[in-house]
Motif scaffolding. Sequence first.
Motif, PDB file in Angstrom:
ATOM      1  N   ARG A  55      34.854  10.362 -15.204  1.00  0.00           N
ATOM      2  CA  ARG A  55      33.998   9.271 -15.697  1.00  0.00           C
ATOM      3  C   ARG A  55      32.626   9.761 -16.155  1.00  0.00           C
ATOM      4  N   ALA A  56      32.421  11.067 -16.178  1.00  0.00           N
ATOM      5  CA  ALA A  56      31.084  11.628 -16.407  1.00  0.00           C
ATOM      6  C   ALA A  56      30.435  11.171 -17.701  1.00  0.00           C
ATOM      7  N   GLU A  57      31.237  10.942 -18.751  1.00  0.00           N
ATOM      8  CA  GLU A  57      30.669  10.541 -20.045  1.00  0.00           C
ATOM      9  C   GLU A  57      30.337   9.051 -20.093  1.00  0.00           C
ATOM     10  N   GLU A  58      30.724   8.320 -19.087  1.00  0.00           N
ATOM     11  CA  GLU A  58      30.466   6.878 -19.042  1.00  0.00           C
ATOM     12  C   GLU A  58      29.224   6.598 -18.183  1.00  0.00           C
ATOM     13  N   PRO A  59      28.737   5.358 -18.157  1.00  0.00           N
ATOM     14  CA  PRO A  59      27.468   5.075 -17.469  1.00  0.00           C
ATOM     15  C   PRO A  59      27.523   5.305 -15.960  1.00  0.00           C
ATOM     16  N   PHE A  60      26.370   5.737 -15.430  1.00  0.00           N
ATOM     17  CA  PHE A  60      26.130   5.767 -13.986  1.00  0.00           C
ATOM     18  C   PHE A  60      24.943   4.839 -13.744  1.00  0.00           C
ATOM     19  N   LEU A  61      25.181   3.734 -13.061  1.00  0.00           N
ATOM     20  CA  LEU A  61      24.129   2.744 -12.827  1.00  0.00           C
ATOM     21  C   LEU A  61      23.928   2.573 -11.331  1.00  0.00           C
TER      22      LEU A  61
END
Length: 464
Positions: free
Chosen positions: A191-197
Amino acid sequence: MSVRLLVVDDERLIRWSLEQTLTKGGYEVTAASTGEAALAAIREDPPDLILLDLKLPDTDGLQVLRQIKELNPLIQVLIMTAYADVGTAVEAMKLGAYDYLAKPIDFDNLAVTIRNALEASQLKRKVKLLSERHLYRYHFDRIVGTSRRIREVIALARKVARSAGTTVLIQGESGTGKDLLAKAIHCESARAEEPFLEIACTAMPETLLESELFGHERGAFTDAKTPKKGLFEVAHGGTIFLDEIGDMSGGLQGKLLRVLEERSFRRVGGTKDVAVDVRVIAASNRDLREAVDGGSFRKDLYYRLQVVTITMPSLRDRREDIPLLARHFLEHFSREFKKRPPRLSPGAERLLAQYDWPGNVRELRNVIERAMILEDSGDLLPGHLPPEVGRLPASTGPPVPAFQLPESGVVLEDVEREFVRQALELTQGNQTRAARLLGLTRDELRYRVKKFGLNHKAEEEEVG
């Protein structure tokens, strides 16, 4: 460095024409007449851009396009064909082609398209590089420490990151680095390329936290003038980090449980279910098992969260990492303050290692930052540390002498000579700093340097 283009076409005259025109345009051009030859050329020396004919003698151009994108997704591909049709164009674009050119080629249009494609490729590379640099800041190998406790934590977190599991619970005292571990799990996952919120669940009114997490529809409450997506919706495909989840109200705990179980939720004031794919990492500095027993945390949510639980050790439980962390922060703040990194003196290192660090790594970071502001001698000394760290812990037994006299005795002058020699060695011969280490004036130190014949160890200093 010239830009390299590859022309792939089975018609010799078209290859020659494109080679001549593009070479005059300043490009380095090679050519291939078959799909197999093109793929071999790409494997040997990847070009910056490919002009690819769809009709090739040995294979279909779309199949070659698929293989090109598997080999290197950043290579731009322009499709050429005399059999232009919308369906093929759409398929080529879906597979990653930058644009679609119909034969006969309009060379003016081709020049503009190539320039645009190369600019887009350069932008993609820059974005990828910046993304990799950002993600690398939070990789597991950036977590400082070699102790058994921290190595066990990282090993477990690596397994979690590689797994498809979507729920993780991180427990540990405040300041132990739970947020850093959560970011590392995200950055080394698929999931690294997707958001971390991330959001802190503490000190926020229930209604505001609910709106932040799940969003709201227009008119859901007085100030809801427009619809708003919540963090769960925005983080779709990525990770959401719920810090201090133990402070979440009972009502929101129930709504969170539904998201974890059904992978869907409703916005505040909404009637439609919103499906999401999100990894939830929850953290707490409280013992959630005790919170369940005390009735402040839902048992069903606790069991749903603790599928995988990672416990961050306190700093006092991994004391061997304290010098490593201290030196890491010295390097960090020396860059930030544009100062030369000071040396961590043995006395300061001993005090840091003996202190219990109730605020853990965060407190150590703050102490080193303070010391870097005060330090101006090239050495981080005990005097640069705050009083609570600079005090040795109270002893429960008889006082331990700083230096142990051997039963056979010593020659005091030899001891004095050895300490002067060590002080000069630690300060690379700087007499001012060596004198400070020994509690002497510079003249007193010079007298001893001369007395013990240690002039070769001391730098000549200009007397101002």
